[in-house]
Design a protein around this motif. Sequence first.
Motif, PDB file in Angstrom:
ATOM      1  N   THR A  58      66.476   2.023 -11.489  1.00 23.82           N
ATOM      2  CA  THR A  58      67.122   1.863 -10.189  1.00 23.82           C
ATOM      3  C   THR A  58      66.686   0.542  -9.560  1.00 23.82           C
ATOM      4  OG1 THR A  58      65.348   3.063  -9.059  1.00 23.82           O
ATOM      5  CG2 THR A  58      67.276   4.340  -9.745  1.00 23.82           C
ATOM      6  N   ASP A  59      67.477   0.090  -8.620  1.00 27.40           N
ATOM      7  CA  ASP A  59      67.176  -1.159  -7.921  1.00 27.40           C
ATOM      8  C   ASP A  59      67.695  -1.043  -6.495  1.00 27.40           C
ATOM      9  OD1 ASP A  59      68.107  -4.652  -8.120  1.00 27.40           O
ATOM     10  OD2 ASP A  59      66.163  -3.744  -7.700  1.00 27.40           O
ATOM     11  N   TYR A  60      66.971  -1.663  -5.560  1.00 28.48           N
ATOM     12  CA  TYR A  60      67.330  -1.534  -4.149  1.00 28.48           C
ATOM     13  C   TYR A  60      67.282  -2.882  -3.446  1.00 28.48           C
ATOM     14  CZ  TYR A  60      66.473   3.424  -4.926  1.00 28.48           C
ATOM     15  OH  TYR A  60      66.517   4.709  -5.402  1.00 28.48           O
ATOM     16  N   ALA A  61      68.124  -3.011  -2.450  1.00 27.79           N
ATOM     17  CA  ALA A  61      68.003  -4.151  -1.561  1.00 27.79           C
ATOM     18  C   ALA A  61      66.714  -4.012  -0.756  1.00 27.79           C
ATOM     19  CB  ALA A  61      69.204  -4.203  -0.611  1.00 27.79           C
ATOM     20  N   GLY A  62      66.123  -5.139  -0.428  1.00 28.16           N
ATOM     21  CA  GLY A  62      64.861  -5.098   0.300  1.00 28.16           C
ATOM     22  C   GLY A  62      64.958  -4.369   1.635  1.00 28.16           C
ATOM     23  N   SER A  63      66.117  -4.470   2.273  1.00 27.40           N
ATOM     24  CA  SER A  63      66.293  -3.880   3.597  1.00 27.40           C
ATOM     25  C   SER A  63      66.312  -2.349   3.577  1.00 27.40           C
ATOM     26  CB  SER A  63      67.584  -4.395   4.224  1.00 27.40           C
ATOM     27  OG  SER A  63      68.694  -4.071   3.406  1.00 27.40           O
TER      28      SER A  63
END
Length: 117
Positions: A58-63
Motif C-alpha cells: 500500500t502507499d499513501y499521500a503524506g497528508s
Amino acid sequence: QVQLVESGGGLVQAGDSLRLSCAASGRTFSSYDMAWFRQAPGKERESVAAISRTGGSTDYAGSVKGRFTISRDNAENTVYLQMNNLKPEDTAVYYCAARWFKKYDYWGQGTQVTVSS
C-alpha cells in the motif's frame, strides 16, 4: 474492462470517520492495482492511497498517512478507504480507479465527502 461504483461519502464533522467502498464488476478484479484519488474544488486531482493486486503493498499521500487505510477484498471485488480523524481539508470528490498496466484507465463516478469544521 472493469466498472467501478463508489459509495459511502457524506457530510461529517471534523474528527469523524467515514468508510468509502468501491465495488468492481467483472471476474478479474484481482488483476488490477487499485487506488483512491480525490479532487477538491479548484484543485487538481491527487492520489490519496493505492493498493497492489494482492493487497500486500500500500502507499499513501503524506497528508493522509496515519489517518486513512486502504484495503481490498478480492473475493468481494471491493476496495475500501477507511478515513479517520477527518479534517475540513479532506473535503473533495473521491474516486476509485483501477490499473492493469501503466496507468489508471478505469474510474468510478465519484462520491462526495464534506467535512465541516
